[in-house]
Design a protein around this motif. Sequence first.
Motif, PDB file in Angstrom:
ATOM      1  N   GLU A   1       0.864  -1.184   0.000  1.00  0.00           N
ATOM      2  CA  GLU A   1       0.000   0.000   0.000  1.00  0.00           C
ATOM      3  C   GLU A   1       0.896   1.228   0.000  1.00  0.00           C
ATOM      4  O   GLU A   1       1.542   1.526   0.992  1.00  0.00           O
ATOM      5  CB  GLU A   1      -0.905   0.003   1.232  1.00  0.00           C
TER       6      GLU A   1
ATOM      7  N   ALA B   1       2.774   4.751   0.225  1.00  0.00           N
ATOM      8  CA  ALA B   1       2.661   5.857   1.166  1.00  0.00           C
ATOM      9  C   ALA B   1       3.873   6.751   1.005  1.00  0.00           C
ATOM     10  O   ALA B   1       4.916   6.335   0.503  1.00  0.00           O
ATOM     11  CB  ALA B   1       2.564   5.323   2.600  1.00  0.00           C
TER      12      ALA B   1
ATOM     13  N   ARG C   1      -6.743   7.564  -5.289  1.00  0.00           N
ATOM     14  CA  ARG C   1      -6.914   6.134  -5.033  1.00  0.00           C
ATOM     15  C   ARG C   1      -6.081   5.678  -3.830  1.00  0.00           C
ATOM     16  O   ARG C   1      -6.422   4.701  -3.172  1.00  0.00           O
ATOM     17  CB  ARG C   1      -6.506   5.357  -6.289  1.00  0.00           C
ATOM     18  N   HIS C   2      -4.964   6.387  -3.578  1.00  0.00           N
ATOM     19  CA  HIS C   2      -4.051   5.992  -2.494  1.00  0.00           C
ATOM     20  C   HIS C   2      -3.887   7.177  -1.539  1.00  0.00           C
ATOM     21  O   HIS C   2      -2.978   7.999  -1.697  1.00  0.00           O
ATOM     22  CB  HIS C   2      -2.698   5.569  -3.069  1.00  0.00           C
TER      23      HIS C   2
ATOM     24  N   ARG D   1      -2.643   7.667   1.281  1.00  0.00           N
ATOM     25  CA  ARG D   1      -1.420   7.834   2.076  1.00  0.00           C
ATOM     26  C   ARG D   1      -0.285   8.426   1.254  1.00  0.00           C
ATOM     27  O   ARG D   1       0.797   8.675   1.772  1.00  0.00           O
ATOM     28  CB  ARG D   1      -0.994   6.480   2.657  1.00  0.00           C
TER      29      ARG D   1
ATOM     30  N   ARG E   1       5.258   3.462  -3.946  1.00  0.00           N
ATOM     31  CA  ARG E   1       4.523   4.628  -4.450  1.00  0.00           C
ATOM     32  C   ARG E   1       5.020   5.044  -5.827  1.00  0.00           C
ATOM     33  O   ARG E   1       4.242   5.475  -6.680  1.00  0.00           O
ATOM     34  CB  ARG E   1       4.649   5.793  -3.469  1.00  0.00           C
TER      35      ARG E   1
END
Length: 294
Positions: free
Chosen positions: A92, A94, A120-121, A123, A282
């Motif tokens: 995920e 960040a 969408r993300h 973080r 990321r």
Amino acid sequence: MTGLPPSEDLQLFVAVARHLSFVEASRRTGVPTSSVSRRVVRLEEALGVRLLQRTSRQVALTQEGARLLERAAPLVDGLAVALQSTAEREAEPAGRLRVTAPVMTGARRVAPALFAFVARHPRVTLELDLSNAVVPLVEAGVDLAFRAGPVRDAELVARHLWSVPFTLAAAPALVREALGGRTRVSRDVLGTLPAVFSRPGGWRLRRRDGSLDVVRPRERVTVNDPRVALDAALRGLGVVCAPLEDVEAQGGALQQLTVPGRSVESRELYAVYPSRRLLPARVRLALEWVRTQA
């Protein structure tokens, strides 16, 4: 003991000791049985004690092996949990994502894709610099750059993304006055027309045989921002070489010019990042997002 044993050897020992089987340890770890046996022997030699009693039929723990299992198993389990947690967090994305891109392509294609990625993300935070300057990535702390090719820096990785078609265009008033309303123009006549530049050099045209022909027209306006160059062309100050989609977006306020036997060379856009850097999630995911969504 001559030195600290490799942590992988300790993990393999724990797998064998828990199941009292080299074959089962091999199945669970994905390491060949012969390698498991060899590395447990290496661990015993490093510690200077026998950890396992082996016969053709069974495996048993020695007293030293049982003590090591009791102490090492929680550490091995903790390491596995830490590694899994890190992998899940890395999956995920960040952190701050620093990106640079050319002004026109960045505003039209890269920025909307990155905005959707950040949405969408949650973080991930985005810092996007739209500039036609070639930014030194490492020195500027940039994670990812989008650049027109070719990219010749051996310290960078360049992944081709897409081709950006370019065209020659001018305001209808200039076409009427300089060309009598004609939009097909010879190479020689093209070289006499007033031009608006947003980058140094001439216009690169491709002949039908693939060879390159550089035309250097009469420079009238030079600016460092292609949006301003487009505005100058709209005001009738000269012919501009601009992305086809930006010319078409003017709704007929600019007319395209064609040169028989030649076409304006497309610009190839690349994603660029330092070759010696392991890409964080990321950056890696943002690159794939832009590549597929823009």
